[in-house]
Motif scaffolding. Structure first.
Motif, mmCIF file in Angstrom:
data_model
loop_
_atom_site.group_PDB
_atom_site.id
_atom_site.type_symbol
_atom_site.label_atom_id
_atom_site.label_comp_id
_atom_site.label_asym_id
_atom_site.label_seq_id
_atom_site.Cartn_x
_atom_site.Cartn_y
_atom_site.Cartn_z
ATOM 1 N N GLY A 23 0.815 -1.213 0.000
ATOM 2 C CA GLY A 23 0.000 0.000 0.000
ATOM 3 C C GLY A 23 0.843 1.254 0.000
ATOM 4 N N ASN A 24 1.837 1.307 0.889
ATOM 5 C CA ASN A 24 2.682 2.495 0.979
ATOM 6 C C ASN A 24 3.541 2.675 -0.268
ATOM 7 N N GLY A 25 4.156 1.570 -0.735
ATOM 8 C CA GLY A 25 5.035 1.670 -1.889
ATOM 9 C C GLY A 25 4.304 2.092 -3.146
ATOM 10 N N ALA A 26 3.153 1.475 -3.404
ATOM 11 C CA ALA A 26 2.372 1.839 -4.586
ATOM 12 C C ALA A 26 1.888 3.285 -4.496
ATOM 13 N N LEU A 27 1.491 3.699 -3.297
ATOM 14 C CA LEU A 27 1.023 5.078 -3.115
ATOM 15 C C LEU A 27 2.156 6.073 -3.351
ATOM 16 N N ARG A 28 3.322 5.800 -2.797
ATOM 17 C CA ARG A 28 4.462 6.703 -2.997
ATOM 18 C C ARG A 28 4.814 6.842 -4.480
ATOM 19 N N PHE A 29 4.818 5.718 -5.196
ATOM 20 C CA PHE A 29 5.186 5.780 -6.608
ATOM 21 C C PHE A 29 4.121 6.520 -7.416
ATOM 22 N N ALA A 30 2.855 6.288 -7.093
ATOM 23 C CA ALA A 30 1.778 6.999 -7.789
ATOM 24 C C ALA A 30 1.871 8.510 -7.533
ATOM 25 N N LEU A 31 2.181 8.895 -6.311
ATOM 26 C CA LEU A 31 2.336 10.320 -6.005
ATOM 27 C C LEU A 31 3.527 10.916 -6.745
ATOM 28 N N SER A 32 4.601 10.140 -6.870
ATOM 29 C CA SER A 32 5.764 10.611 -7.620
ATOM 30 C C SER A 32 5.399 10.841 -9.092
ATOM 31 N N MET A 33 4.636 9.925 -9.654
ATOM 32 C CA MET A 33 4.207 10.087 -11.045
ATOM 33 C C MET A 33 3.310 11.316 -11.193
ATOM 34 N N TYR A 34 2.490 11.569 -10.208
ATOM 35 C CA TYR A 34 1.621 12.755 -10.242
ATOM 36 C C TYR A 34 2.460 14.029 -10.251
ATOM 37 N N VAL A 35 3.498 14.070 -9.406
ATOM 38 C CA VAL A 35 4.368 15.251 -9.347
ATOM 39 C C VAL A 35 5.058 15.465 -10.690
ATOM 40 N N LEU A 36 5.577 14.404 -11.285
ATOM 41 C CA LEU A 36 6.242 14.534 -12.585
ATOM 42 C C LEU A 36 5.262 14.985 -13.665
ATOM 43 N N GLU A 37 4.060 14.456 -13.615
ATOM 44 C CA GLU A 37 3.071 14.807 -14.633
ATOM 45 C C GLU A 37 2.661 16.272 -14.525
ATOM 46 N N LYS A 38 2.484 16.752 -13.302
ATOM 47 C CA LYS A 38 1.999 18.114 -13.110
ATOM 48 C C LYS A 38 3.091 19.170 -13.292
ATOM 49 N N THR A 39 4.308 18.854 -12.902
ATOM 50 C CA THR A 39 5.383 19.849 -12.976
ATOM 51 C C THR A 39 6.268 19.667 -14.204
ATOM 52 N N GLY A 40 6.446 18.419 -14.640
ATOM 53 C CA GLY A 40 7.354 18.148 -15.744
ATOM 54 C C GLY A 40 8.789 18.474 -15.423
ATOM 55 N N SER A 41 9.082 18.591 -14.132
ATOM 56 C CA SER A 41 10.417 19.007 -13.724
ATOM 57 C C SER A 41 11.076 17.924 -12.884
ATOM 58 N N ALA A 42 12.218 17.437 -13.361
ATOM 59 C CA ALA A 42 12.961 16.452 -12.580
ATOM 60 C C ALA A 42 13.540 17.083 -11.323
ATOM 61 N N ALA A 43 13.846 18.390 -11.384
ATOM 62 C CA ALA A 43 14.399 19.081 -10.215
ATOM 63 C C ALA A 43 13.374 19.147 -9.087
ATOM 64 N N VAL A 44 12.149 19.500 -9.429
ATOM 65 C CA VAL A 44 11.088 19.540 -8.406
ATOM 66 C C VAL A 44 10.848 18.155 -7.833
ATOM 67 N N PHE A 45 10.805 17.170 -8.707
ATOM 68 C CA PHE A 45 10.595 15.790 -8.256
ATOM 69 C C PHE A 45 11.716 15.342 -7.315
ATOM 70 N N GLY A 46 12.968 15.613 -7.702
ATOM 71 C CA GLY A 46 14.097 15.211 -6.874
ATOM 72 C C GLY A 46 14.117 15.925 -5.538
ATOM 73 N N THR A 47 13.790 17.213 -5.547
ATOM 74 C CA THR A 47 13.760 17.981 -4.300
ATOM 75 C C THR A 47 12.690 17.452 -3.355
ATOM 76 N N LEU A 48 11.509 17.202 -3.902
ATOM 77 C CA LEU A 48 10.413 16.688 -3.090
ATOM 78 C C LEU A 48 10.745 15.308 -2.534
ATOM 79 N N LEU A 49 11.375 14.483 -3.356
ATOM 80 C CA LEU A 49 11.750 13.140 -2.904
ATOM 81 C C LEU A 49 12.774 13.217 -1.774
ATOM 82 N N ALA A 50 13.764 14.118 -1.927
ATOM 83 C CA ALA A 50 14.795 14.256 -0.898
ATOM 84 C C ALA A 50 14.202 14.770 0.408
#
Length: 230
Positions: A23-50
């Motif tokens: 549940g947690n792993g699938a949710l985290r990955f889905a949220l990551s995909m949402y961030v990439l889709e909405k921002t299109g920025s690897a920098a934003v995605f990496g910052t949020l992940l960190a």
């Protein structure tokens, strides 16, 4: 005689871990995909992940201390219920205008909870198993985590592509909440069964004493009194 590894309690622990990690792993990955889709920025995605991973790194030692000082079953139930409630709350308030803020907040909350979950599960193994089975049990827990880490990216991407982020949030919340409720019911059952057995024995004693008194059987009354006093 060699002790069995997959006892009832250890099997329940592993099953709880399977559902929680999926549940947690699938949710985290889905949220990551949402961030990439909405921002299109690897920098934003990496910052949020960190940022979301920082609480796990910083708080894991405190998770081990907490697991040593409190009831580990209660900790795991509380973590599952809190994770489920957080995911359901995120699904309820999720909207396009604040989706990124909700995503970031939820990822941080899940990271904080994860810092306490892993040490607690590891600390439960020596309580349930003995001797060589402790090492085997820890290996099984680690294998479950490793397999879940491989499966959840595929599962998260599949669910996100098919349903979108809000249904994934709701589904993960229901799954974690169900695991927590099941754990709570199990703990209550473990605690209440001895009390119920004591109550049945007490009622049987009282009934026997009343019948002996009604029949006027002196020796039986004396025997019942002695048993009650014991």
């Amino acid at each position: 005689m060699k002790e069995k590894l997959f006892t009832r309690n250890f099997t329940l622990l592993l099953l709880g871990q399977v559902f929680s990690l999926l549940g947690n792993g699938a949710l985290r990955f889905a949220l990551s995909m949402y961030v990439l889709e909405k921002t299109g920025s690897a920098a934003v995605f990496g910052t949020l992940l960190a940022v979301s991973m920082a609480p796990t790194i910083l708080l894991t030692p405190f998770g081990g201390v907490l697991a040593d000082r409190m009831d580990r079953r209660a900790i795991m139930v509380g973590l599952d219920l809190t994770s489920g409630a957080a995911a359901l709350a995120a699904a309820a308030v999720f909207a396009d205008g604040r989706g990124l803020a909700v995503t970031a907040t939820l990822l941080i909350v899940l990271s904080v909870l994860g810092a306490f979950e892993s040490p607690t599960v590891q600390a439960c193994v020596p309580q349930m198993l003995h001797g060589e089975n402790v090492l085997r049990g820890n290996a099984a827990v680690n294998q479950v985590a490793a397999v879940s880490g491989l499966v959840t990216p595929f599962l998260g991407s599949l669910l996100y592509t098919a349903f979108g982020v809000r249904p994934v949030l709701a589904g993960a919340g229901v799954l974690r909440g169900t695991v927590g409720v099941f754990g709570m019911v199990t703990i209550l059952g473990i605690c209440l069964i001895p009390l119920l057995q004591l109550a049945v024995h007490y009622l049987a004693y009282k009934l026997t004493a009343a019948l002996a008194s009604a029949l006027g059987d002196g020796p039986v009354c004396g025997l019942v009194d002695r048993l009650g006093g014991a």
